[in-house]
Design a protein around this motif. Structure first.
Motif, PDB file in Angstrom:
ATOM      1  N   ARG A   1      -1.946  29.195   1.094  1.00  0.00           N
ATOM      2  CA  ARG A   1      -0.689  29.625   0.476  1.00  0.00           C
ATOM      3  C   ARG A   1      -0.959  30.709  -0.564  1.00  0.00           C
ATOM      4  O   ARG A   1      -0.198  31.672  -0.672  1.00  0.00           O
ATOM      5  CB  ARG A   1       0.029  28.428  -0.171  1.00  0.00           C
ATOM      6  N   ARG A   2      -2.054  30.542  -1.315  1.00  0.00           N
ATOM      7  CA  ARG A   2      -2.417  31.530  -2.319  1.00  0.00           C
ATOM      8  C   ARG A   2      -2.792  32.847  -1.642  1.00  0.00           C
ATOM      9  O   ARG A   2      -2.429  33.932  -2.120  1.00  0.00           O
ATOM     10  CB  ARG A   2      -3.605  31.008  -3.154  1.00  0.00           C
ATOM     11  N   PHE A   3      -3.503  32.760  -0.530  1.00  0.00           N
ATOM     12  CA  PHE A   3      -3.898  33.942   0.236  1.00  0.00           C
ATOM     13  C   PHE A   3      -2.659  34.708   0.715  1.00  0.00           C
ATOM     14  O   PHE A   3      -2.570  35.927   0.582  1.00  0.00           O
ATOM     15  CB  PHE A   3      -4.758  33.525   1.433  1.00  0.00           C
ATOM     16  N   LYS A   4      -1.700  33.959   1.249  1.00  0.00           N
ATOM     17  CA  LYS A   4      -0.467  34.593   1.748  1.00  0.00           C
ATOM     18  C   LYS A   4       0.316  35.231   0.609  1.00  0.00           C
ATOM     19  O   LYS A   4       0.921  36.290   0.767  1.00  0.00           O
ATOM     20  CB  LYS A   4       0.390  33.552   2.476  1.00  0.00           C
ATOM     21  N   GLN A   5       0.303  34.561  -0.564  1.00  0.00           N
ATOM     22  CA  GLN A   5       0.987  35.100  -1.728  1.00  0.00           C
ATOM     23  C   GLN A   5       0.343  36.423  -2.165  1.00  0.00           C
ATOM     24  O   GLN A   5       1.037  37.400  -2.464  1.00  0.00           O
ATOM     25  CB  GLN A   5       0.941  34.083  -2.872  1.00  0.00           C
ATOM     26  N   LEU A   6      -0.983  36.450  -2.187  1.00  0.00           N
ATOM     27  CA  LEU A   6      -1.709  37.658  -2.583  1.00  0.00           C
ATOM     28  C   LEU A   6      -1.545  38.790  -1.571  1.00  0.00           C
ATOM     29  O   LEU A   6      -1.416  39.955  -1.939  1.00  0.00           O
ATOM     30  CB  LEU A   6      -3.197  37.351  -2.750  1.00  0.00           C
ATOM     31  N   SER A   7      -1.582  38.441  -0.296  1.00  0.00           N
ATOM     32  CA  SER A   7      -1.549  39.462   0.761  1.00  0.00           C
ATOM     33  C   SER A   7      -0.142  39.938   1.092  1.00  0.00           C
ATOM     34  O   SER A   7       0.026  40.901   1.837  1.00  0.00           O
ATOM     35  CB  SER A   7      -2.200  38.909   2.036  1.00  0.00           C
ATOM     36  N   GLY A   8       0.870  39.264   0.534  1.00  0.00           N
ATOM     37  CA  GLY A   8       2.241  39.606   0.905  1.00  0.00           C
ATOM     38  C   GLY A   8       2.536  39.160   2.317  1.00  0.00           C
ATOM     39  O   GLY A   8       3.245  39.840   3.070  1.00  0.00           O
ATOM     40  N   ASP A   9       1.952  38.014   2.704  1.00  0.00           N
ATOM     41  CA  ASP A   9       2.146  37.422   4.027  1.00  0.00           C
ATOM     42  C   ASP A   9       1.499  38.254   5.141  1.00  0.00           C
ATOM     43  O   ASP A   9       1.889  38.151   6.302  1.00  0.00           O
ATOM     44  CB  ASP A   9       3.637  37.221   4.325  1.00  0.00           C
ATOM     45  N   GLN A  10       0.508  39.069   4.779  1.00  0.00           N
ATOM     46  CA  GLN A  10      -0.230  39.863   5.766  1.00  0.00           C
ATOM     47  C   GLN A  10      -1.526  39.132   6.140  1.00  0.00           C
ATOM     48  O   GLN A  10      -1.979  38.243   5.421  1.00  0.00           O
ATOM     49  CB  GLN A  10      -0.557  41.244   5.188  1.00  0.00           C
ATOM     50  N   PRO A  11      -2.147  39.505   7.259  1.00  0.00           N
ATOM     51  CA  PRO A  11      -3.362  38.789   7.693  1.00  0.00           C
ATOM     52  C   PRO A  11      -4.607  39.124   6.878  1.00  0.00           C
ATOM     53  O   PRO A  11      -5.628  38.437   6.989  1.00  0.00           O
ATOM     54  CB  PRO A  11      -3.532  39.230   9.151  1.00  0.00           C
ATOM     55  N   THR A  12      -4.556  40.190   6.073  1.00  0.00           N
ATOM     56  CA  THR A  12      -5.722  40.567   5.271  1.00  0.00           C
ATOM     57  C   THR A  12      -5.297  40.946   3.852  1.00  0.00           C
ATOM     58  O   THR A  12      -4.135  41.253   3.591  1.00  0.00           O
ATOM     59  CB  THR A  12      -6.475  41.773   5.883  1.00  0.00           C
ATOM     60  N   ILE A  13      -6.273  40.899   2.960  1.00  0.00           N
ATOM     61  CA  ILE A  13      -6.076  41.303   1.564  1.00  0.00           C
ATOM     62  C   ILE A  13      -6.892  42.559   1.301  1.00  0.00           C
ATOM     63  O   ILE A  13      -8.041  42.675   1.745  1.00  0.00           O
ATOM     64  CB  ILE A  13      -6.547  40.183   0.596  1.00  0.00           C
ATOM     65  N   ARG A  14      -6.292  43.500   0.560  1.00  0.00           N
ATOM     66  CA  ARG A  14      -6.991  44.705   0.133  1.00  0.00           C
ATOM     67  C   ARG A  14      -7.097  44.691  -1.395  1.00  0.00           C
ATOM     68  O   ARG A  14      -6.433  43.888  -2.053  1.00  0.00           O
ATOM     69  CB  ARG A  14      -6.261  45.959   0.624  1.00  0.00           C
ATOM     70  N   LYS A  15      -7.915  45.573  -1.946  1.00  0.00           N
ATOM     71  CA  LYS A  15      -8.139  45.567  -3.402  1.00  0.00           C
ATOM     72  C   LYS A  15      -6.847  45.675  -4.194  1.00  0.00           C
ATOM     73  O   LYS A  15      -6.671  45.021  -5.222  1.00  0.00           O
ATOM     74  CB  LYS A  15      -9.089  46.702  -3.788  1.00  0.00           C
ATOM     75  N   GLU A  16      -5.927  46.501  -3.710  1.00  0.00           N
ATOM     76  CA  GLU A  16      -4.675  46.710  -4.454  1.00  0.00           C
ATOM     77  C   GLU A  16      -3.807  45.446  -4.529  1.00  0.00           C
ATOM     78  O   GLU A  16      -2.925  45.352  -5.387  1.00  0.00           O
ATOM     79  CB  GLU A  16      -3.866  47.867  -3.863  1.00  0.00           C
ATOM     80  N   ASN A  17      -4.079  44.468  -3.659  1.00  0.00           N
ATOM     81  CA  ASN A  17      -3.320  43.219  -3.705  1.00  0.00           C
ATOM     82  C   ASN A  17      -3.594  42.415  -4.976  1.00  0.00           C
ATOM     83  O   ASN A  17      -2.831  41.530  -5.338  1.00  0.00           O
ATOM     84  CB  ASN A  17      -3.618  42.350  -2.481  1.00  0.00           C
TER      85      ASN A  17
END
Length: 214
Positions: free
Chosen positions: A30-46
């Motif tokens: 859930r934290r990952f989805k929150q950080l990624s904006g519900d995207q499959p990956t996270i980038r530095k700007e997230n």
């Protein structure tokens, strides 16, 4: 985690991954989805909108650590452009409290992995050594929020700490001997007897806030 978070179609696929329980993995997802904006990956700007990180003087090094291939166990150097949930779990495992019920060998291995993560934050050029310049850089960043400490004072603190590290790791040095930097073996010696749990923590499971290192 299973189908409840749609991470895998196989129930329990992620359970036990990196030593996390299924409930912890659900919270982390859930934290990952929150950080990624519900995207499959996270980038530095997230990471730009994480409140606790905004106030952390070594914010850039913490964020960089999430994309460091050494920490992701994907290579000896370089940075990933983005990380997926599996990568995220790998990074979060470094902050997982040491399970004291484990055997002595496993506890020592877990501690060493945490220290390796910290070592990589200092060793910015991935050459396996923390040089004086790299150490100065970290100290200057850590003290940058203190208006009473000038840059030269920060450098003096770093120089003194490096001299102390040399005395701990090398012992009595010859007048013309140069200490080239802290290796990981040296780093382990320096941290011997220090409780790593008080230096590395994470509140990632709290959906409202996050803190990594202090």
């Amino acid at each position: 985690l299973g189908g409840r978070c749609c991470v895998s179609g196989h129930s329990g696929y992620w359970e036990g991954a990196e030593g996390f329980s299924s409930d912890q993995i659900e919270q982390l997802h859930r934290r990952f989805k929150q950080l990624s904006g519900d995207q499959p990956t996270i980038r530095k700007e997230n990471f730009n909108n994480v409140p606790d990180l905004e106030l952390n003087p070594i914010r850039s090094k913490i964020v960089r650590a999430f994309f460091d291939n050494r920490n992701l166990r994907k290579g000896p150097s370089g940075l990933a452009d983005e990380i997926n949930f599996e990568d995220f779990l790998t990074i979060m495992s470094y902050f997982r409290p040491i399970d004291t019920s484990m055997g002595e060998e496993q506890v020592e291995l877990s501690r060493k992995e945490k220290l390796r993560f910290l070592f990589h934050m200092y060793d910015s050029d991935s050459d396996g050594r923390i040089t004086l310049e790299e150490y100065r850089n970290v100290v200057e960043e850590l003290l940058s929020g203190n208006p009473h400490i000038e840059k030269e004072s920060a450098r003096s603190i770093a120089d003194g700490a490096m001299m102390e590290a040399a005395s701990v790791c090398v012992g009595q040095m010859e007048p013309d001997q140069v200490y080239e930097g802290i290796t990981f073996e040296d780093f382990l010696k320096i941290w011997q007897g220090i409780d790593i749990e008080t230096k590395m923590h994470v509140r990632f499971l709290n959906m409202e806030t996050m803190a990594l290192c202090h």
